[in-house]
Motif scaffolding. Structure first.
Motif, PDB file in Angstrom:
ATOM      1  N   ASP A 123       0.885  -1.114   0.111  1.00 27.76           N
ATOM      2  CA  ASP A 123       0.275   0.512   0.242  1.00 27.76           C
ATOM      3  C   ASP A 123       1.284   1.113  -0.251  1.00 27.76           C
ATOM      4  O   ASP A 123       0.669   2.438   0.683  1.00 27.76           O
ATOM      5  CB  ASP A 123      -0.944  -0.106   1.245  1.00 27.76           C
ATOM      6  N   GLY A 125       2.851   1.782   1.829  1.00 28.89           N
ATOM      7  CA  GLY A 125       2.862   3.125   3.493  1.00 28.89           C
ATOM      8  C   GLY A 125       4.342   3.010   3.548  1.00 28.89           C
ATOM      9  O   GLY A 125       4.816   2.106   4.948  1.00 28.89           O
ATOM     10  N   SER A 126       5.445   3.696   2.922  1.00 23.41           N
ATOM     11  CA  SER A 126       6.607   3.519   3.287  1.00 23.41           C
ATOM     12  C   SER A 126       6.600   4.309   5.261  1.00 23.41           C
ATOM     13  O   SER A 126       6.322   5.190   4.943  1.00 23.41           O
ATOM     14  CB  SER A 126       7.335   4.661   2.353  1.00 23.41           C
ATOM     15  N   PRO A 127       8.126   4.204   5.859  1.00 20.90           N
ATOM     16  CA  PRO A 127       7.995   4.927   6.824  1.00 20.90           C
ATOM     17  C   PRO A 127       8.048   6.540   6.734  1.00 20.90           C
ATOM     18  O   PRO A 127       9.010   6.371   4.971  1.00 20.90           O
ATOM     19  CB  PRO A 127       9.454   4.679   6.901  1.00 20.90           C
ATOM     20  N   GLY A 128       7.252   7.270   6.665  1.00 22.09           N
ATOM     21  CA  GLY A 128       7.098   8.935   6.034  1.00 22.09           C
ATOM     22  C   GLY A 128       6.556   9.092   7.398  1.00 22.09           C
ATOM     23  O   GLY A 128       6.410   9.225   8.427  1.00 22.09           O
ATOM     24  N   PRO A 129       6.325  10.398   7.150  1.00 25.94           N
ATOM     25  CA  PRO A 129       5.917  12.132   8.747  1.00 25.94           C
ATOM     26  C   PRO A 129       4.636  11.203   8.243  1.00 25.94           C
ATOM     27  O   PRO A 129       4.101  10.570   7.201  1.00 25.94           O
ATOM     28  CB  PRO A 129       6.115  12.763   7.444  1.00 25.94           C
ATOM     29  N   SER A 130       4.386  12.273   9.364  1.00 24.51           N
ATOM     30  CA  SER A 130       2.920  12.538   9.401  1.00 24.51           C
ATOM     31  C   SER A 130       1.880  11.916   8.436  1.00 24.51           C
ATOM     32  O   SER A 130       0.266  11.481   8.908  1.00 24.51           O
ATOM     33  CB  SER A 130       2.707  13.154  11.114  1.00 24.51           C
TER      34      SER A 130
ATOM     35  N   ALA B 341       1.458  -2.296   6.291  1.00 25.92           N
ATOM     36  CA  ALA B 341       2.360  -0.562   5.745  1.00 25.92           C
ATOM     37  C   ALA B 341       3.398  -0.631   6.882  1.00 25.92           C
ATOM     38  O   ALA B 341       3.408  -1.278   7.378  1.00 25.92           O
ATOM     39  CB  ALA B 341       1.039   0.440   5.816  1.00 25.92           C
ATOM     40  N   GLY B 342       4.136   0.019   6.263  1.00 29.58           N
ATOM     41  CA  GLY B 342       5.957   0.355   7.410  1.00 29.58           C
ATOM     42  C   GLY B 342       5.460   0.958   8.746  1.00 29.58           C
ATOM     43  O   GLY B 342       3.928   1.689   8.004  1.00 29.58           O
ATOM     44  N   ALA B 343       6.211   1.110   9.680  1.00 27.26           N
ATOM     45  CA  ALA B 343       5.981   1.930  10.547  1.00 27.26           C
ATOM     46  C   ALA B 343       5.916   3.185  10.184  1.00 27.26           C
ATOM     47  O   ALA B 343       6.973   3.386   9.501  1.00 27.26           O
ATOM     48  CB  ALA B 343       7.103   1.470  11.443  1.00 27.26           C
ATOM     49  N   ALA B 344       5.187   4.036  10.761  1.00 27.92           N
ATOM     50  CA  ALA B 344       5.841   5.874  10.706  1.00 27.92           C
ATOM     51  C   ALA B 344       6.389   5.957  11.413  1.00 27.92           C
ATOM     52  O   ALA B 344       7.518   5.093  12.341  1.00 27.92           O
ATOM     53  CB  ALA B 344       4.637   6.254  11.070  1.00 27.92           C
ATOM     54  N   SER B 345       7.878   7.205  10.714  1.00 25.84           N
ATOM     55  CA  SER B 345       9.305   7.183  11.385  1.00 25.84           C
ATOM     56  C   SER B 345       9.095   8.218  11.974  1.00 25.84           C
ATOM     57  O   SER B 345       9.091   9.347  12.582  1.00 25.84           O
ATOM     58  CB  SER B 345      10.182   7.182   9.739  1.00 25.84           C
ATOM     59  N   ALA B 348      11.381  11.553  10.839  1.00 32.87           N
ATOM     60  CA  ALA B 348      10.432  12.003   9.750  1.00 32.87           C
ATOM     61  C   ALA B 348       9.406  12.756  10.444  1.00 32.87           C
ATOM     62  O   ALA B 348       9.325  13.937   9.303  1.00 32.87           O
ATOM     63  CB  ALA B 348      10.231  10.959   8.754  1.00 32.87           C
ATOM     64  N   GLN B 349       9.109  12.049  10.836  1.00 32.75           N
ATOM     65  CA  GLN B 349       7.221  13.285  11.922  1.00 32.75           C
ATOM     66  C   GLN B 349       8.280  14.399  12.344  1.00 32.75           C
ATOM     67  O   GLN B 349       7.903  15.386  11.806  1.00 32.75           O
ATOM     68  CB  GLN B 349       6.970  12.127  12.759  1.00 32.75           C
ATOM     69  N   ARG B 460      -2.862   6.707  11.710  1.00 35.46           N
ATOM     70  CA  ARG B 460      -2.552   5.400  11.661  1.00 35.46           C
ATOM     71  C   ARG B 460      -1.357   5.025  13.050  1.00 35.46           C
ATOM     72  O   ARG B 460      -1.604   6.045  13.912  1.00 35.46           O
ATOM     73  CB  ARG B 460      -1.417   5.675  10.473  1.00 35.46           C
ATOM     74  N   THR B 467      -0.307   9.031  14.044  1.00 37.19           N
ATOM     75  CA  THR B 467       0.144  10.398  13.583  1.00 37.19           C
ATOM     76  C   THR B 467      -1.129  11.091  12.836  1.00 37.19           C
ATOM     77  O   THR B 467      -2.068  10.064  13.556  1.00 37.19           O
ATOM     78  CB  THR B 467       1.185   9.057  11.985  1.00 37.19           C
TER      79      THR B 467
END
Lengths: 402, 477, 110
Positions: A123, A125-130, B341-345, B348-349, B460, B467
């Protein structure tokens, strides 16, 4: 344009596996199958290959190819450009031959999806910002917005719009059923298509393509070698890629009615191939029908239909197998299938067979001929991504002198 | 002068009729309760109430956000700073969380007023939000509702002054929740009622009235919080409050909103207040705070809010108990059959939060084009999408702009807690475009050209952290 | 005026597409405003979509019955004539009835 690929390289041979849920086959099995079919078709052995370009979205490095084919120490480039992956592998292989570095190369694409136990490509959903709303974003949603806007802008009622895009899918099913290598070979009537439930409103189940396992391959050489070895080689007329800036969600100029990157790639391809009026001059096409609305809009972007008027052509059968400009002759993504890293070469394979008059080699027994009468030029088109953020490929191949 | 300079409130769009719960478990099921969406929590509800309160006020003039809740998503991570960032309150704000007690809202109010009066802070925003969860088939499930209120304290154009307050702190635990408890625990109801609620709030009220030399008849409106209508009515009778004096608790149509109840009642009272009115606010929870407010002639100038009155009109009946259970994760749903989905960073946040949380885009200084940039990995634009000037931007906020839907789709494939996900591309008033999920919408009402506004929501949950980002919702007033 | 044909899809039979399948479970005739509304109840599953998988129950509402299965098409399937429901109040009324009758379902545009 500083240079043109037109008639500077030729396709000596091609091969393509059966597409589908290939529980029986690994990526290695699929690669060997399509590569050896291409070698046989070209009348060469693997030892004649000097370099290779591998398109795949799931593997990594050229060793995905060198290992199963035992192609030791060859230069192999692994190429990835979303749904344009295979076409871009082919493009780079052609350029190497045109540059005079090699005169016998392999372009091959493969993807094997059906071992993950679940459907889909992830999907994003890469590691990313909020704000990573990509976590919930899906391709059907992005393309559904084309349909929402197209219906609204051109005053199509919901029924009229659904009928138009349903007719697009119906045509592909009519074609795919004749193809014994297609993933999906069942005839489907228009009512079943139009009455199907939604995946992403207003796109229903039959408006969406699936995923498949499969591989396709091409042997590329110089025109001289091709003509010496084969009576009817197919020549490359144009190869164009355009990368969209992914700004449709930010730029109010993006109209959700067309895909500008397709327009740009197509216009460059027409110039490269010397085509003035594609509606008249192109004999057939395989385009990226990831969703039925995508195909409809692409017909306008390729200038096959006037802007805002594709509905007339669709409803009048202009793109049917017996129409003036047949599209998705092999069933397209929706029926032939979509192993992403192989799809561009699969499209090219159909153009190649049709140009050589060999389309009925893949005829499903008991069905009428798939062969088009005397095609001269075939166009292939890939769209990797979303309408505003996509890798677009437009390629044109044809007979000598076309 | 120091005191209240603005107010706001938030009541979630969805209302669950108690009859729907009663349908499942039996019981009488009168009235309805406000139910926060699956993507709301005390932080997002605080932002919603804060947006209402800060209407027409530059958030950069706020020196602190005090956020009160007993439903913090975190044991360790400041709620107030997440909400303050979303509200575009400055970085050097003295934010604080007030927690663990149903009096936390009034504690925050008094602390804010003290800080203003002491001159150490110029403007303080107080928010209180709660969404306590009642176990299935229990009384609390019927009683608890979700909501939030916001009060801005400052020096200029004060509309309401705090004349005085009186607090009784007493470890009378009629309700409590331990660290690992999902649901509120109770001692015998009669104990809490007879030794606690029927005595202590009145004692606190008498304390402040005596201190100020006032009597109850001097009070125009008494905002007496209460967990249920019956004991609330009993205490009102005991205190001899007239019906005109008694402020609505909203227990019937919103529910018991816990920490938020006192502030929501205050907002409700202020919506009807006249210059010169005195308001007595009495909270209850391990003691009582009693606060006397006096309304000034500025009150009419701050009534341009949705507040409680407006939000009570903006509602949709949630007729599905199953949907409610799913939103609250009270039932185990089949897992989605899709790649995870990958974990939120966190890093990066952090890098993007100055733009992503307050929803800042940019405006090109060369060509004037407002634009968002929200890619997979960055929210900071460098090259203008119109004129291609590089890094010639000034900040431009989109969170406070309304927009018009250019295209949309209802996505049944996306999964999530409450499918389908509606996505919309919206063109903002004044320029700029973005694609956002749309919430608090009926599928049938979505049209190209409809007006939407921005709402801050959870996106998420990965690695124990939520997030947050903005979604859009139809404009309903 | 907005009368169209509805070809009845055989219930309990899998209609397979490349991305998934759907099945009509049953047809309902719901009395509304002294007329009968044709509703098609079914289940959809997308198990080979390029973008994930899932499924849900759905209902589609072809319209008010004008003629019920008075004709057959080339393939021998029954065909009804229905009048599309265009008034938004009537659409809402029918959706409310359906939502009460069957929970958690996708209602395709009436």
């Amino acid at each position: 344009m500083p240079g043109s690929i037109r008639d500077r390289v030729a396709i000596l041979g091609m091969g393509c596996t059966r597409f589908g849920e290939r529980w029986d086959a690994s990526a290695a099995d699929l690669l060997v199958d399509s590569a050896y079919k291409a070698f046989e078709d070209a009348g060469i052995g693997p030892e004649e290959i000097q370099a290779a370009w591998l398109g795949t979205t799931t593997g990594s490095t050229g060793m995905v190819l060198s290992e199963p084919l035992r192609l030791p120490y060859l230069p192999i480039t692994r190429c990835e450009n979303a749904c344009a992956t295979a076409s871009d592998a082919f493009r780079n292989a052609c350029y190497a031959v045109a540059a005079g570095i090699y005169d016998m190369v392999l372009a091959i694409g493969v993807d094997k999806f059906k071992d993950s136990g679940i459907s889909g490509l992830g999907d994003g959903g890469s590691p990313g910002p909020s704000h990573a709303m990509v976590a919930e974003s899906t391709p059907p949603r992005q393309f559904a917005m084309l349909a929402t806007t197209y219906f609204n802008r051109y005053g199509l009622s919901y029924e009229e719009g659904k009928h138009m895009i349903g007719r697009v899918s119906w045509k592909s099913h009519q074609n795919g059923v004749r193809n014994k290598n297609a993933h999906f070979q069942q005839p489907v009537d228009l009512d079943t298509i139009i009455n199907a439930p939604m995946v992403a409103w207003p796109l229903g189940l039959y408006d969406c393509c699936g995923v498949s396992d499969g591989s396709a391959a091409a042997i590329i050489t110089t025109p001289e070698i091709a003509k010496a070895r084969k009576k009817d080689p197919v020549f490359v007329k144009a190869l164009q890629i355009a990368m969209a800036p992914r700004d449709g969600n930010f730029n109010t100029n993006f109209d959700f009615l067309h895909v500008e990157a397709t327009v740009r790639a197509a216009e460059r391809a027409y110039e490269e191939a010397g085509i003035k009026n594609p509606r008249e001059e192109i004999s057939m096409a395989e385009v990226h029908d990831c969703f039925s609305i995508t195909e409809a809009v692409t017909m306008e972007d390729l200038r096959f239909s006037p802007r805002g008027k594709v509905r007339d052509d669709i409803e009048n059968g202009f793109f049917d197998l017996d129409g003036k400009l047949p599209v998705q002759v092999d069933g397209g993504l929706k029926c032939f299938g979509h192993p992403i890293g192989a799809s561009g070469l699969r499209m090219l394979y159909e153009m190649y067979l049709q140009l050589q008059g060999r389309a009925d080699e893949l005829l499903n027994p008991g069905y009428p001929s798939r062969q088009l009468p005397n095609p001269k030029l075939g166009l292939t088109h890939n769209l990797g991504g979303s309408p505003d953020g996509c890798a677009i490929f437009v390629g044109i191949v044809g007979l000598e002198g076309a | 002068m120091a005191g209240i300079v603005s107010y706001g409130a938030y009541v979630p769009y969805y209302r669950l009729p108690r009859a729907v719960i009663a349908d499942m478990w039996g019981g009488r099921g009168r009235g309805e309760k406000a139910v926060a969406g699956f993507d709301e929590d005390p932080i997002t509800m605080s932002v919603a109430a804060g947006l209402d309160c800060l209407k027409g006020i530059d958030p950069r003039t706020v020196d602190a956000l005090f956020l009160a809740t007993t439903c913090s998503p975190y044991k360790e991570r400041q709620n107030a700073t997440i909400a303050a960032t979303a509200l575009d309150i400055k970085r050097n704000a003295r934010n604080a969380d007030f927690a663990n007690c149903l009096r936390a809202g009034t504690s925050a109010l008094m602390s804010a007023d003290d800080a203003i009066k002491a001159g150490s802070l110029g403007q303080v925003l107080v928010t209180a939000a709660d969404m306590r969860l009642g176990g299935a088939a229990g009384e609390d499930e019927q009683a608890f509702g979700d909501g939030a209120a916001a009060i801005l304290f400052g020096h200029d154009n004060v509309a309401v002054e705090i004349e005085g307050s009186y607090t009784i702190s007493e470890d009378l635990a009629d309700y409590w929740r331990a660290q690992d408890d999902t649901f509120v625990r109770h001692w015998e109801d009669r104990f809490g009622r007879e030794e606690g609620y029927m005595k202590i709030p009145q004692e606190a009220a008498n304390g402040v009235l005596k201190k100020l030399g006032l009597e109850l008849k001097d009070i125009a409106k008494v905002c007496l919080t209460g967990a249920n209508a019956r004991t609330h009515a009993a205490l009102c009778r005991k205190m001899k409050l007239t019906p005109e004096q008694t402020q609505d608790t909203y227990l019937d149509n919103i529910g018991n909103t816990g920490t938020a109840q006192s502030l929501m009642m205050l907002v409700g009272a202020l919506e009807e207040a006249k210059p010169g009115d005195r308001i007595l606010l009495i909270s209850w929870g391990n003691g009582s705070d009693a606060i006397v407010f006096k309304v000034t002639d500025q009150i009419e100038n701050i009534k341009n809010k949705r507040g409680i009155k407006g939000h009570l009109q903006i509602k949709k009946i949630l007729n599905s108990y199953g949907r409610y259970l799913r939103w609250r994760e009270m039932v185990s749903m089949a897992p989605p059959a899709r790649p995870p989905a990958g974990a939120a960073s966190m890093s990066a946040q952090w890098r993007e939060h100055a733009t992503a949380l307050p929803l800042y885009g940019v405006k090109c200084k060369k060509c004037g084009t407002p634009q968002l940039y929200l890619s997979h990995s960055s929210t900071r634009a460098h090259v203008c999408l119109e004129c291609h000037a590089k890094d010639e931007f000034e900040p431009y906020r989109f969170a406070d702009k309304q927009g018009t839907v250019t295209s949309f789709s209802h996505d049944f494939l996306a999964g999530g807690i409450d499918p389908p996900t509606t996505a919309a591309v919206i063109d903002f008033d004044g320029g700029g475009r973005g694609q956002f999920n749309m919430v608090d919408r009926e599928q049938d009402e979505c049209k190209v050209g409809m007006k939407v506004e921005m709402t801050f929501r959870k996106m998420r949950y990965t690695l124990g952290a939520h997030t947050y980002f903005w979604k859009c919702k139809p404009v309903r007033d | 005026m907005s009368i169209r044909e509805y070809v009845h899809i055989e219930p309990e039979q899998e209609n397979r597409a490349i991305a998934g399948y759907y099945e009509v479970e049953e047809e309902l005739l719901i009395p509304v405003n002294n007329q009968e509304v044709l509703c098609i109840l079914g289940y959809v599953c997308w198990d080979n979509s390029c973008c994930g998988s899932g499924g849900c129950r759905y209902v589609s509402v072809p319209g008010y019955i004008v003629d019920y299965k008075k004709a057959i098409d080339k393939k021998g399937r029954p065909v009804s004539r229905v009048r599309k429901i265009t008034k938004s109040e009537e659409q809402k009324e029918i959706k409310d009835i359906l939502r009460k009758k069957i929970r958690n379902l996708q209602i395709i545009d009436i």
